[in-house]
Design a protein around this motif. Structure first.
Motif, PDB file in Angstrom:
ATOM      1  N   ASP A 189       6.629 -24.495  32.482  1.00  0.00           N
ATOM      2  CA  ASP A 189       6.920 -23.465  31.490  1.00  0.00           C
ATOM      3  C   ASP A 189       5.935 -22.313  31.695  1.00  0.00           C
ATOM      4  O   ASP A 189       4.783 -22.380  31.269  1.00  0.00           O
ATOM      5  CB  ASP A 189       6.789 -24.041  30.083  1.00  0.00           C
ATOM      6  N   SER A 190       6.407 -21.248  32.309  1.00  0.00           N
ATOM      7  CA  SER A 190       5.517 -20.130  32.646  1.00  0.00           C
ATOM      8  C   SER A 190       5.090 -19.325  31.433  1.00  0.00           C
ATOM      9  O   SER A 190       4.194 -18.478  31.526  1.00  0.00           O
ATOM     10  CB  SER A 190       6.215 -19.204  33.640  1.00  0.00           C
ATOM     11  N   ASN A 191       5.714 -19.591  30.287  1.00  0.00           N
ATOM     12  CA  ASN A 191       5.362 -18.847  29.070  1.00  0.00           C
ATOM     13  C   ASN A 191       4.284 -19.525  28.246  1.00  0.00           C
ATOM     14  O   ASN A 191       3.879 -18.995  27.209  1.00  0.00           O
ATOM     15  CB  ASN A 191       6.613 -18.643  28.206  1.00  0.00           C
ATOM     16  N   ARG A 192       3.861 -20.713  28.669  1.00  0.00           N
ATOM     17  CA  ARG A 192       2.802 -21.436  27.948  1.00  0.00           C
ATOM     18  C   ARG A 192       1.752 -21.886  28.956  1.00  0.00           C
ATOM     19  O   ARG A 192       1.929 -22.887  29.657  1.00  0.00           O
ATOM     20  CB  ARG A 192       3.376 -22.627  27.186  1.00  0.00           C
ATOM     21  N   ILE A 193       0.661 -21.118  29.059  1.00  0.00           N
ATOM     22  CA  ILE A 193      -0.378 -21.377  30.053  1.00  0.00           C
ATOM     23  C   ILE A 193      -1.744 -21.397  29.378  1.00  0.00           C
ATOM     24  O   ILE A 193      -2.109 -20.481  28.627  1.00  0.00           O
ATOM     25  CB  ILE A 193      -0.360 -20.306  31.165  1.00  0.00           C
ATOM     26  N   GLY A 194      -2.499 -22.454  29.658  1.00  0.00           N
ATOM     27  CA  GLY A 194      -3.865 -22.569  29.159  1.00  0.00           C
ATOM     28  C   GLY A 194      -4.827 -22.855  30.295  1.00  0.00           C
ATOM     29  O   GLY A 194      -4.431 -23.304  31.369  1.00  0.00           O
ATOM     30  N   LEU A 195      -6.114 -22.595  30.047  1.00  0.00           N
ATOM     31  CA  LEU A 195      -7.162 -22.814  31.053  1.00  0.00           C
ATOM     32  C   LEU A 195      -8.229 -23.745  30.490  1.00  0.00           C
ATOM     33  O   LEU A 195      -8.567 -23.682  29.302  1.00  0.00           O
ATOM     34  CB  LEU A 195      -7.825 -21.487  31.452  1.00  0.00           C
ATOM     35  N   TRP A 196      -8.767 -24.585  31.365  1.00  0.00           N
ATOM     36  CA  TRP A 196      -9.839 -25.539  31.030  1.00  0.00           C
ATOM     37  C   TRP A 196     -10.897 -25.391  32.106  1.00  0.00           C
ATOM     38  O   TRP A 196     -10.575 -25.408  33.300  1.00  0.00           O
ATOM     39  CB  TRP A 196      -9.239 -26.939  31.033  1.00  0.00           C
ATOM     40  N   ASP A 212      -6.426 -11.517  32.708  1.00  0.00           N
ATOM     41  CA  ASP A 212      -5.025 -11.867  32.458  1.00  0.00           C
ATOM     42  C   ASP A 212      -4.841 -12.169  30.968  1.00  0.00           C
ATOM     43  O   ASP A 212      -5.109 -13.281  30.512  1.00  0.00           O
ATOM     44  CB  ASP A 212      -4.630 -13.081  33.302  1.00  0.00           C
ATOM     45  N   GLN A 213      -4.391 -11.201  30.233  1.00  0.00           N
ATOM     46  CA  GLN A 213      -4.291 -11.365  28.787  1.00  0.00           C
ATOM     47  C   GLN A 213      -2.988 -12.015  28.345  1.00  0.00           C
ATOM     48  O   GLN A 213      -2.708 -12.090  27.147  1.00  0.00           O
ATOM     49  CB  GLN A 213      -4.500 -10.012  28.106  1.00  0.00           C
ATOM     50  N   ASP A 214      -2.205 -12.500  29.304  1.00  0.00           N
ATOM     51  CA  ASP A 214      -1.014 -13.269  28.964  1.00  0.00           C
ATOM     52  C   ASP A 214      -1.291 -14.771  28.908  1.00  0.00           C
ATOM     53  O   ASP A 214      -0.389 -15.554  28.602  1.00  0.00           O
ATOM     54  CB  ASP A 214       0.103 -13.002  29.979  1.00  0.00           C
ATOM     55  N   ILE A 264     -11.001 -10.118  25.467  1.00  0.00           N
ATOM     56  CA  ILE A 264     -10.342 -11.422  25.363  1.00  0.00           C
ATOM     57  C   ILE A 264      -9.406 -11.436  24.164  1.00  0.00           C
ATOM     58  O   ILE A 264      -9.783 -11.038  23.052  1.00  0.00           O
ATOM     59  CB  ILE A 264     -11.385 -12.542  25.246  1.00  0.00           C
ATOM     60  N   THR A 265      -8.181 -11.878  24.402  1.00  0.00           N
ATOM     61  CA  THR A 265      -7.198 -11.958  23.320  1.00  0.00           C
ATOM     62  C   THR A 265      -6.805 -13.397  22.991  1.00  0.00           C
ATOM     63  O   THR A 265      -6.314 -13.659  21.896  1.00  0.00           O
ATOM     64  CB  THR A 265      -5.935 -11.164  23.697  1.00  0.00           C
ATOM     65  N   ALA A 266      -6.997 -14.321  23.922  1.00  0.00           N
ATOM     66  CA  ALA A 266      -6.595 -15.715  23.709  1.00  0.00           C
ATOM     67  C   ALA A 266      -7.619 -16.442  22.841  1.00  0.00           C
ATOM     68  O   ALA A 266      -8.817 -16.157  22.893  1.00  0.00           O
ATOM     69  CB  ALA A 266      -6.470 -16.434  25.048  1.00  0.00           C
ATOM     70  N   PRO A 267      -7.165 -17.401  22.031  1.00  0.00           N
ATOM     71  CA  PRO A 267      -8.119 -18.259  21.313  1.00  0.00           C
ATOM     72  C   PRO A 267      -8.923 -19.099  22.296  1.00  0.00           C
ATOM     73  O   PRO A 267      -8.418 -19.490  23.349  1.00  0.00           O
ATOM     74  CB  PRO A 267      -7.229 -19.130  20.433  1.00  0.00           C
ATOM     75  N   ILE A 268     -10.185 -19.356  21.949  1.00  0.00           N
ATOM     76  CA  ILE A 268     -11.093 -20.100  22.831  1.00  0.00           C
ATOM     77  C   ILE A 268     -11.683 -21.272  22.065  1.00  0.00           C
ATOM     78  O   ILE A 268     -12.080 -21.151  20.907  1.00  0.00           O
ATOM     79  CB  ILE A 268     -12.228 -19.196  23.352  1.00  0.00           C
TER      80      ILE A 268
END
Length: 311
Positions: A189-196, A212-214, A264-268
């Motif tokens: 699912d390319s619309n739901r991406i997270g990083l660890w 990458d703010q997406d 940064i726009t993503a929650p961390i």
């Protein structure tokens, strides 16, 4: 005839003799050579060897391209399948493993970035595989690249881990481009991406979240500092096993996530053990406070008795 007197002889001799002259010597004029005229010199500033690694420059680049290749099935698993993959970034052949949950999907994707391990002792299924496996069993597709220099990935220039950051950004873009197509990414699912990211992997995650703010979310686990000056002064090398960078503070600031946290726009989510002897707990506390001051969505957790890699 009267003979002249001696006095008369002297007078006559003196009168007829040419006078001995002692002229006043006039010095010749000193010839001064014309002054050497220096042409106007235009000082050209020394080119900054790091300018292409500035985060502002990374934000303007394009990423992706190439092929996400299936290199075969890895050892047996339960509840998901694990394959070796290969892709190219900056002319390098890079590898990693992908865990694909059972079922049709589409599955949200989490990219995992490992910390520093002696490359001579590292293998593709190293310590961080347990985190990727746990997430896969919970329904996430997990993609775990071997960073530069971690076999079988090729090595390349990696100042402050920015080479690794570019590789991750290329990989994320490539996965987005090929998600849903036949192959390993068919159920992605390319619309739901997270990083660890653990330790040095945390620095890679921070840069990726800025560029990458997406990306939907990021998790930092015992991460290195967001300011590269702290990393360079704390670690024997640079926190990633590379030789230290000798650069002025302004240059380091342009390459440090700490200078761009507002982007940064993503929650961390930030996690750190209070017995960490590799990366100081205070670094995560400092990042938490800075993100809160910027009114970012951040969750911070500390773990009593836990070292750099949690037991």
């Amino acid at each position: 005839m009267d003979l002249p007197t001696p006095v008369q002889i002297v007078q006559a001799y003196t009168a007829t003799r040419a006078p001995t002259s002692n002229p006043t010597l006039t010095p010749s004029p000193t010839v001064v050579p014309p002054a050497t005229v220096n042409p106007l010199v235009t000082l050209t500033p020394t080119p900054d060897p790091y300018v292409d690694l500035y985060l502002d420059v990374l934000k303007e680049r394009s990423y992706g391209g190439g092929v996400f290749q299936n290199e075969g099935v890895l050892n047996g698993t339960i509840g998901f399948t694990r394959n070796l993959f290969k892709y190219r970034s900056e002319g390098l052949d890079l590898y990693g493993f992908i865990n694909i949950p059972e079922g049709d999907g589409p599955f949200p994707i989490i990219f995992l970035l490992h910390g520093y391990v002696d490359p001579a002792e590292y293998n593709t299924l190293d310590y961080s595989v347990r985190y990727a496996d746990a997430l896969a069993k919970s329904g996430y597709m997990t993609i775990h690249p071997n960073l530069r220099g971690y076999a079988p990935s090729q090595d390349g220039e990696n100042v402050l881990g920015i080479g690794d950051s570019i590789d991750l950004l290329n990989l994320i873009a490539l996965v987005r481009q090929q998600a849903g197509s036949a192959g390993l990414l068919e159920s992605a699912d390319s619309n739901r991406i997270g990083l660890w990211g653990h330790s040095m992997g945390g620095g890679i995650v921070m840069r990726a979240l800025i560029v990458d703010q997406d990306i939907d979310a990021g998790l930092l686990y015992a991460s290195i500092h967001s300011n590269e000056e702290f990393n360079l002064s704390h670690f024997e090398k640079d926190g990633r096993g590379n030789e230290k960078v000798n650069a002025p503070a302004r240059t380091l600031a342009n390459m440090s996530p700490s200078s761009f946290l507002a982007d940064i726009t993503a929650p961390i989510s930030i996690h750190h053990g209070d017995q960490d002897e590799v990366v100081p707990l205070e670094w995560s506390r400092d990042l938490c406070e800075k993100l809160k001051d910027l009114e970012k969505e951040v969750t911070c957790k500390e773990y009593e008795g836990q070292p750099h890699t949690f037991r």
